[in-house]
Structures are given as C-alpha cells and as structure tokens.
Design a protein around this motif. Structure first.
Motif, PDB file in Angstrom:
ATOM      1  N   UNK B 271      14.492  57.811  35.496  1.00 45.25           N
ATOM      2  CA  UNK B 271      14.618  58.003  34.054  1.00 45.25           C
ATOM      3  C   UNK B 271      15.894  58.770  33.771  1.00 45.25           C
ATOM      4  N   UNK B 272      16.242  58.878  32.513  1.00 44.73           N
ATOM      5  CA  UNK B 272      17.480  59.563  32.149  1.00 44.73           C
ATOM      6  C   UNK B 272      17.187  60.705  31.173  1.00 44.73           C
ATOM      7  N   UNK B 367       6.091  57.529  40.169  1.00 42.14           N
ATOM      8  CA  UNK B 367       6.620  57.536  38.807  1.00 42.14           C
ATOM      9  C   UNK B 367       6.560  56.146  38.185  1.00 42.14           C
ATOM     10  N   UNK B 368       6.748  55.134  39.036  1.00 43.47           N
ATOM     11  CA  UNK B 368       6.763  53.763  38.541  1.00 43.47           C
ATOM     12  C   UNK B 368       5.385  53.295  38.071  1.00 43.47           C
ATOM     13  N   UNK B 369       4.314  53.791  38.707  1.00 46.80           N
ATOM     14  CA  UNK B 369       2.982  53.356  38.256  1.00 46.80           C
ATOM     15  C   UNK B 369       2.428  54.271  37.174  1.00 46.80           C
ATOM     16  N   UNK B 370       3.129  55.386  36.925  1.00 48.65           N
ATOM     17  CA  UNK B 370       2.592  56.345  35.976  1.00 48.65           C
ATOM     18  C   UNK B 370       2.832  55.899  34.540  1.00 48.65           C
ATOM     19  N   UNK B 371       1.785  56.025  33.727  1.00 51.80           N
ATOM     20  CA  UNK B 371       1.900  55.636  32.327  1.00 51.80           C
ATOM     21  C   UNK B 371       2.950  56.482  31.607  1.00 51.80           C
ATOM     22  N   UNK B 372       3.209  57.691  32.137  1.00 50.57           N
ATOM     23  CA  UNK B 372       4.226  58.523  31.491  1.00 50.57           C
ATOM     24  C   UNK B 372       5.578  58.379  32.183  1.00 50.57           C
ATOM     25  N   UNK B 373       5.684  57.422  33.104  1.00 42.39           N
ATOM     26  CA  UNK B 373       6.906  57.260  33.886  1.00 42.39           C
ATOM     27  C   UNK B 373       8.001  56.529  33.130  1.00 42.39           C
ATOM     28  N   UNK B 374       9.111  56.245  33.803  1.00 44.05           N
ATOM     29  CA  UNK B 374      10.291  55.669  33.155  1.00 44.05           C
ATOM     30  C   UNK B 374      10.055  54.260  32.600  1.00 44.05           C
ATOM     31  N   UNK B 375       9.042  53.546  33.127  1.00 45.47           N
ATOM     32  CA  UNK B 375       8.789  52.186  32.628  1.00 45.47           C
ATOM     33  C   UNK B 375       7.483  52.125  31.839  1.00 45.47           C
ATOM     34  N   UNK B 376       6.937  53.306  31.511  1.00 50.03           N
ATOM     35  CA  UNK B 376       5.670  53.348  30.782  1.00 50.03           C
ATOM     36  C   UNK B 376       4.518  52.811  31.601  1.00 50.03           C
ATOM     37  N   UNK B 381      10.905  46.030  38.917  1.00 50.99           N
ATOM     38  CA  UNK B 381      11.966  46.420  39.844  1.00 50.99           C
ATOM     39  C   UNK B 381      13.168  45.504  39.695  1.00 50.99           C
ATOM     40  N   UNK B 382      14.280  46.014  40.148  1.00 49.89           N
ATOM     41  CA  UNK B 382      15.538  45.296  40.090  1.00 49.89           C
ATOM     42  C   UNK B 382      15.760  44.679  41.471  1.00 49.89           C
ATOM     43  N   UNK B 383      15.769  43.363  41.545  1.00 51.97           N
ATOM     44  CA  UNK B 383      15.937  42.759  42.875  1.00 51.97           C
ATOM     45  C   UNK B 383      17.397  42.494  43.198  1.00 51.97           C
ATOM     46  N   UNK B 384      18.285  43.161  42.453  1.00 54.05           N
ATOM     47  CA  UNK B 384      19.705  42.977  42.685  1.00 54.05           C
ATOM     48  C   UNK B 384      20.292  42.007  41.691  1.00 54.05           C
ATOM     49  N   UNK B 385      19.432  41.168  41.083  1.00 52.64           N
ATOM     50  CA  UNK B 385      19.907  40.182  40.104  1.00 52.64           C
ATOM     51  C   UNK B 385      19.294  40.428  38.739  1.00 52.64           C
ATOM     52  N   UNK B 386      17.984  40.699  38.743  1.00 52.18           N
ATOM     53  CA  UNK B 386      17.295  40.866  37.455  1.00 52.18           C
ATOM     54  C   UNK B 386      16.092  41.786  37.621  1.00 52.18           C
TER      55      UNK B 386
END
Ligand SMILES: Cc1cc2nc3c(=O)[nH]c(=O)nc-3n(C[C@H](O)[C@H](O)[C@H](O)COP(=O)(O)OP(=O)(O)OC[C@H]3O[C@@H](n4cnc5c(N)ncnc54)[C@H](O)[C@@H]3O)c2cc1C
Ligand code: SF4
Ligand code: SF4
Lengths: 143, 666
Positions: B271-272, B367-376, B381-386
């Motif tokens: 997150x930022x 953090x990624x699975x957390x509802x309060x995390x950066x992605x809600x 995930x970013x596979x390098x392309x998308x």
C-alpha cells in the motif's frame, strides 16, 4: 619426568562463562585430562596478575585463565581489563625467562563445553612441552 | 571472627555420579587430616533433607563454624547449602563448595586421577573456607514500576497484567502505533479468529489504562542501576503533530502534497502513504505522524506556498517546531518484548523474490487477504503483464528456516500453520483455485493444530513433499522446479502466484537493546533465557525478563503465555517492595588506600567514588564503594596497587590459600 610428565595446572575461571562452560562439559560427559584444577572467580577481571606468579611459585607448572568472550562480559568490560593486564604479564614473564607456554588465556562461553576441553588439552600440551617448573621456587617471595 | 575455625567437610556420592569415579572414603579420610577439620563425612545425597540434616546437626552439636561441601557445581546447589547453614544458625557465607562432579567425576574416567583431583579440590576449599567472613545480604526498596520494551502482543499483555495488579507500567514502542506483527495478520490459526478483532480491544486498553503510560514512537536510550532500582531514559521522537490536539480525522493525510507516494511499511510496501500518516486505521494512539525523511517541509524547508497539512488541519495540530523529548523515570523490573523480523526472501535468490512480482512472502499474503489490506481483501497479483486473480497457487515452506545455507538452523514454528491457514483463506475466496504446498515436514504440534491441518487437506489443498530448487518464468507462468521426494519424481509445476513461507528471525536492530541491557544471545541469535527449561522468562541479569518472539519463534498463544509469565516474575520485586542485594561486594581498607582513584576509573558500574576522611588528623582522600551499585566483579581489586579494595568472599587472602593448596608446595 621419565615416563610421562604430568604437569600441574591452576585455572582461574569466571563464574558466568567459562566456569559454566566447564560445568556444561561435565553435564555432557566430555572427557579431558585431570591436570587442570579450577579456582572460581566472579570475573576474569578479578585475576590479579600476581596470582599467576603466585601459582607458579606455589608449585604449578602452568596457569590458565579463561573468561567470557570479549564484548560478552557479564560485568561489561572486566575481561578487557583481564586481557590487557595478562598480556603485559605474559611479556613480563617471558622477559624474566619463564616459558610463555606456561601461561594460557582463552575465552569460553557458557555454551562451549567442547571448547573448554580443547583449551584444557592445549594448556596441558603446552605445559608438557615447557617441562616441570621450578625457577621461582627457591626464592619464596612473601605476599 | 576471632574464634578458631571448626570445619565440617561433607563429601557427596551423588548416587553413583561421583562415587563411581571418586573414592569418597579416601577423600573423607584425607579431609579428616586437614587442619581445623572437626568432622568429615560422606553421604549418598547431600542435597537431600537427611543430607542437609547431617550438616545442621553437626553445626549444632559439634559447634562447627565453617562448612565445606564437595559435590556438584556451586552454580547448582550453593543456595541450598547456604540455606541449611542459615537454618542451623550459622552465617550462610561460611560455606565453600568443591565441585567434584561437573568438574571431576563426570569429566575423568581414571579413578585414581579423579580421586587425587577431588582431594586437591577439597584441600583448596578447606584452605579458603577458614578465611571467609560472615556477610549479610542487604535489602533495598524496589521501585513499584516496570518498563516494557516493545508493544506487540507480548508487551501489551505483560503491560495489562502488571497494570491490573496495581503497578505503574511504562510501555515503550518505537513505531508510531502499538500492536506489532499481530496487527498485520488477517485471521489467526488454528481457530481463524480475526486478528484485529481480538487485538484491537487490548491495544485500546493499554492506551486507556490508568496505570499504563504508553510511550509510542519512543526509544529507550539509557538504562542503569540494578533490580528494583533501574534508572531509565527514553527519547520520545518528535511526531511534528501535537497529540493533544490531533483528533485523528485524517484531513491532513488526504491533503498532503506527496500523499500516496511512499510504500507503507504496515502493508509490507504494497500500500502507499504520504509524508503524514497513520500506519493503519486501528492504530493506537490514533494520532498522525510526519515522516521526517519524506516531508517536503522538513527536508527542503518549504512545501509549496504553505504546507497543505497545516492548512487542512482544523484543530491546528501540526507543529514543525516540535523537538524530541527526553523522559526519565525509575522502575524495579524490565521486560524485553521486542519481537522478530521476517526472513528476507532476497537471501534465497533461486526463488526470484526480487525479480517476480507474483512471488510474495507470507506476511505480504496476510495483507493481501485482509479486508483492510491494500486490495480490500481481494486476492490480486501482478504476473508481470497484468493484474490477475491467481488460479494456481503454490506455497513453499521453511524459507529461511531449517536452512544452514542462510545460517538459520532452527524451525520457525509458525510457518507450517500459517501456510495451512492462508491456503484455507485462499480456497475460501477463490473456490476454484488449485493450491499446492511444498513441504519438508509438516509440524502441527500445538493445540488444535493437527486437526486444522487435516481439515485443510480435506478441503483439497495438495501437500507435496519436496524442497523446490528454483523458480523461473515460462510465458506468463511461474515454474517451480522440485523433486517430489515421496515418489522420487522431478516436477516442473506451473503457477500464477508463489507464496514463500518465510521464517522468523531475531530483529536486526535488537543489538542496541542487547548492548543497553547486557543481554546474551543463544546460538540462534535470539535473546537468551537464564535456563532453557527452568527459567525460560528470566535473563542472566536479575530483574530483566523476556517475553514473546525476541526469545525465539513462537505463535500467539505461546507468546501470550510467556508474556504472562514474565509479568508474574516482574511483579515479584514490585509486590514485595524490596529486593535483596548480594553481599559479595567490594570493600575498601581505608588505612592503606592511597586515594589514587585507579579503581574509580576501572569500575564498570561507577560504584566507587573518592571521599575525604580524617586519617590521624590529616584530611585524605580514599575510595568508597556504593554497595547498592557494586556487582562484586572484583576488577577494581586486580587494579589496586596497594591491595586496598577487595571483593568480599574473593579477597586476596581468601584466594591465595586456594592457590597454595592447588600448587601443592607445603
Ligand atoms: C506471516 C505470519 C503469520 C502468522 N500467523 C499467525 C497465526 O495465524 N497465529 C498465531 O498464533 N501466530 C501467528 N504468527 C506469529 C505471530 O505473529 C507472533 O507470535 C507474534 O506477533 C509475536 O508477538 P511479539 O509481541 O513477540 O512480537 P512483535 O509482534 O514483533 O512485536 C514486537 C514489538 O516491539 C517493537 N519493538 C522492537 N524493538 C523495539 C525497541 N528497541 N524499542 C521499542 N519497541 C521495539 C516493535 O515495533 C513491535 O511493535 C504469524 C507470523 C507471521 C510472520
Ligand atoms: S567489584 Fe566490580 S562492581 Fe564492585 S566496585 Fe569493584 S569494579 Fe566496581
Ligand atoms: S582502593 Fe586502591 S585503587 Fe582504589 S583509590 Fe584506593 S589505592 Fe587506589
């Protein structure tokens, strides 16, 4: 000295590291030569350099001093004092004609039972190489 | 002191531990022949009740005034025998022990040599004991307060227990909020309670507790003194926000000219945040902090026409003039609860953590699975392309644990279970996901752990036994190269996301705490307890205790249990209100002291000062020891040119006879 000379070695160990390390060697049943007899002091910094001279006078063929690793002293800096004082003493002894192999110093922590064995073996080997000691004995220096 | 020494010497068989190698009868006979020895006996277990009774009876019946016990190490039973002397009415310091077990019978096999050595050790003890002096341990008042360093779950729990017991607690946390790693977790194994739900109430409690003074965003700078009486100096770092005015509304953070520009540590960089920030929404204290390294105004001296946060803050809480503040206080006990770092996955370059954005660590996964995390809470995930929702997911266990190549031989104890937990959470959110776990062994040892592991496997998570050798990219997929060691099949499996179950490491910045408090480290570099079994929360220094992952990897239940143990131990001096200080301290022989002050400069505890006394009509300076500060190391003594300063029980005149006895010249 004919068959195998068994040197008499007096060791001064600090209570917190090497004395505990020597206890651990015991608990782990690590075997080592029986020539080294231990005097417990609280800190290697307690060892008055004259104790070394006194031990040699009183019949020891070698002296061993061991404490906590530099930086790990239970009393913060006692082993630094020990190191400085005893380094000087070693030079002084050498100057007076005492074989420097009679005097060993080491750092053995409370978890180094094996290292204690190695330190004892080296001290014994060194003292054997230096031979029986009687230079100081004729002139008893009063304390 | 003038009475003639009357010695009793007691040689212990320790069952056969001593008697099998040392001829105890011969040693007894020898002891009998030594000067001043009135009785010499041997007995199967001197430490037992009847063994101690032998000593007590002899003291009372034969009027012994000195006792030598030749048995195990004094580090083991000195307190036991001291107590026996005291109970028989003799000063407890009239005791000397000869260590004929750990340092004789256990390390030598030759019966003759071991017996000869035992005799010499007994002779040395006899030589010393005759010259020992009676000492009285002194009691000093203990400050009824505790310092706790680190406010993760360990520090929080210990603070609450001590606070609830009615004592003052200073809880020092270096980051802007309390909570530690647990605040970063989503759900917790094995029960899947939501971490924030069980932690947040405790975080709020420490902030509001009448007995707890929370010093967040602060660091301990100095500690001196001893158990019962530590002097502590803490630096409260400037937040550049007046916490008494800040309402935590967040208007400033939104307004900040560099909002959203910098990686947020709490979100593991995913997150930022801006220059003024709240690390996470439930942070306690809920006060904003300006990052002095990021803030334009603090780094460049200007921020546009005027700092936007200042304009945005209604209550006017922003204060660029704020300075660090130093607070000092006294405590009776200290608990270290500084927690852990996670293993830096970059140290295993074969897993491509720094190369591939879809190779992440377990903590990032939290953090990624957390509802309060950066992605809600959406797993993206970013596979390098998308940005994709991963469908094939791998976990690799033991990354940075049980691995000599990175210097960590130990098991981190939580990675097996957090992997199982995260695998379950992924299945929950992406039901058609294929999840594989690569493991060496699965260690599911705790309460409810095995059951949880079974449940996860029943949910369709595949466990493959093997330690992957490499991760590389083929097309837009990650390839995990591994040998299935149960079937001896080499595999190259395809994934969208690989999670490295990184282990726990000692904190890189623990060094400063170690130096501050003179703590020791175990071989695994975690902080060392006084005894691995019987004193797991104590340190070698009286009054300083350990709690949580700073002492070694552990899960939350174990962390909390240890924190409660540390709190109970710390409460002992606080509740008693007194601590006894060792009587084996240095003393000065004022008649011969030359007042040179050599010892003053040597003493590591500044326990010695020069004072003026009247010596036969002349005012002269002599050394004087503050017994409360002296730790009895004896360094001063070895430096004194006139032998005027001497540690009690380790005086020259007590050690020299020992040397003479061991030297063997009559
Ligand atoms: C990915 C992952 C998942 C996990 N999942 C689970 C789970 O599901 N269930 C479970 O039971 N356990 C889990 N754990 C383990 C759990 O995180 C730990 O047991 C727990 O956080 C330990 O708490 P602690 O207070 O000892 O340390 P920490 O949480 O590390 O707290 C230490 C605190 O001390 C502060 N600090 C450090 N040094 C200083 C200093 N010098 N001065 C002031 N403050 C300082 C730090 O800032 C921090 O706030 C997991 C761990 C990881 C890595
Ligand atoms: S014995 Fe050690 S602590 Fe005590 S006064 Fe001497 S140097 Fe200082
Ligand atoms: S005790 Fe010894 S070292 Fe200390 S001031 Fe007196 S003479 Fe000097």
């Amino acid at each position: 000295m004919s068959e195998q000379f068994k040197p008499n070695i007096v060791a001064f160990l600090c209570n917190w590291c090497t004395y505990a390390g020597a206890d651990l060697a015991g608990t782990s049943r690590i075997q080592y030569p029986a020539n080294v007899k231990i005097i417990r002091v609280m800190c290697s910094g307690r060892v008055n350099p004259l104790y070394v001279v006194n031990a040699l006078q009183q019949g020891a063929d070698g002296v061993l001093i061991s404490g906590c690793h530099p930086g790990d002293c239970h009393y913060m800096e006692g082993n630094f004092y020990a190191r400085r004082r005893l380094k000087l003493l070693k030079e002084l002894l050498e100057f007076t004609g005492v074989d420097p192999r009679r005097f060993n110093m080491s750092w053995v922590s409370a978890s180094e039972g094996h290292k204690w064995k190695e330190v004892v073996e080296k001290a014994v080997e060194d003292a054997i190489a230096a031979g029986p000691f009687d230079q100081f004995r004729r002139r008893q220096i009063g304390w | 002191m003038t009475e003639k020494p009357k010695l009793g010497v007691y040689i212990c068989h320790c069952g056969i531990n001593i008697a099998a190698t040392v001829d105890v009868e011969a040693v007894t006979e020898f002891a009998q022949s030594l000067p001043n020895v009135v009785v010499a006996r041997n007995y199967s277990y001197m430490c037992s009740d009847p063994g101690q009774l032998l000593i007590k009876d002899d003291i009372q019946e034969s009027g012994l005034n000195r006792v030598v016990v030749a048995s195990c190490s004094p580090r083991m039973h000195e307190p036991t025998f001291r107590k026996a002397l005291q109970e028989a009415g003799l000063n407890p310091y009239y005791l000397e022990m000869a260590n004929i077990r750990e340092q004789d019978s256990w390390v030598h096999q030759d019966r003759e040599e071991a017996t000869a050595k035992a005799k010499e050790l007994v002779a040395a003890a006899v030589a010393k004991v005759r010259l020992l002096e009676p000492l009285t341990p002194r009691e000093v008042d203990a400050e009824p307060a505790a310092l706790i360093i680190g406010a993760g779950i360990a520090g929080i729990q210990a603070a609450l227990d001590i606070g609830d017991a009615g004592f003052k607690v200073y809880l020092v946390e270096q980051s802007p909020s309390v909570g530690g790693r647990m605040a970063q977790l989503d759900k917790t194994f094995p029960t899947l309670d939501c971490s924030a739900c069980i932690l947040t109430p405790k975080m709020v409690d420490v902030a509001n507790h009448p007995n707890i003074e929370l010093l967040a965003y602060s660091e301990v700078e100095e500690v001196s003194g001893f158990v019962g009486n530590f002097d502590v100096k803490v630096r409260k770092k400037a937040r550049y926000v007046d916490v008494s005015k800040c309402t935590g509304c967040g208007d400033c953070a939104e307004a900040c000219r560099v909002a959203g520009r910098f990686p947020n540590e709490f979100e593991e960089g995913m997150g930022k945040r801006g220059a003024i920030y709240l690390p996470f929404p439930q942070a306690v204290p809920a006060k904003y902090t300006i990052d002095p390294e990021r803030c334009l105004f603090l780094t460049r001296g200007r921020c546009g026409k005027s700092p936007k946060c200042v304009d945005a803050c209604q209550p006017g809480a922003i204060d660029f003039e704020q300075k660090d503040e130093i607070v000092t206080f006294k405590v009776g006990a200290i608990i270290v609860a500084t927690g852990f770092d996670v293993f830096d996955a970059a140290k295993k370059p074969e897993y491509g953590y720094t190369e591939f954005p879809n190779v992440i660590t377990g903590l990032e996964m939290e953090r990624l699975v957390s509802a309060s995390g950066p992605t809600g809470g959406e797993i993206l995930v970013d596979n390098g392309e998308e940005q994709i929702v991963p469908k094939e997911i791998a976990f690799i266990q033991c990354v940075g644990s049980r691995d000599q190549s990175v210097g960590n031989e130990y098991c981190s104890r939580v990675c097996c279970m957090y992997t199982a937990k995260q695998a379950h959470l992924i299945k929950d959110k992406i039901p058609d996901a294929k999840v594989k776990v690569y493991y060496i062994d699965v260690r599911a040892f705790g309460k409810g752990f095995e059951e949880f592991y079974d449940r996860v496997r029943r949910e369709g998570i595949r466990y493959v036994r093997g330690n992957p050798s490499e991760i590389f990219k083929r097309g837009n997929k990650l390839i995990v190269k591994v040998e299935d060691t149960l079937t001896a099949t080499p595999l190259e499996d395809e994934f969208d996301l690989v999670v490295l179950a990184v282990g726990l490491e000692p904190r890189a910045d623990d060094r400063k705490t170690i130096d501050l408090l003179r703590l020791s480290q175990s071989p695994d570099r975690f902080l060392m307890e006084a005894h691995p079994k019987l004193r797991p929360v104590d340190t070698a220094s009286d009054g300083i205790f350990l709690a949580g992952c700073c002492q070694g990897p552990k899960d939350i239940p174990d962390t909390v249990a240890q924190a409660k143990g540390a709190a109970a131990s710390a409460l002992i001096p606080l509740a008693r209100g007194k601590v006894s200080i060792d009587a084996q301290v240095a003393g000065v022989i004022e008649d011969t002291c030359r007042g040179c002050g050599f010892c003053v400069s040597i003493c590591p505890y500044t326990a010695i000062e020069l004072v003026e006394i009247n010596r036969m009509g002349h005012m002269v300076e002599v050394a004087r020891v503050n017994e409360a500060l002296c730790k009895g190391c004896g360094s001063c003594s070895a430096g004194c040119l006139s032998n005027s300063i001497q540690p009690k029980s380790f005086r020259d005149r007590q050690i020299l006879p020992q040397i003479a006895a061991l030297g063997g010249i009559k």
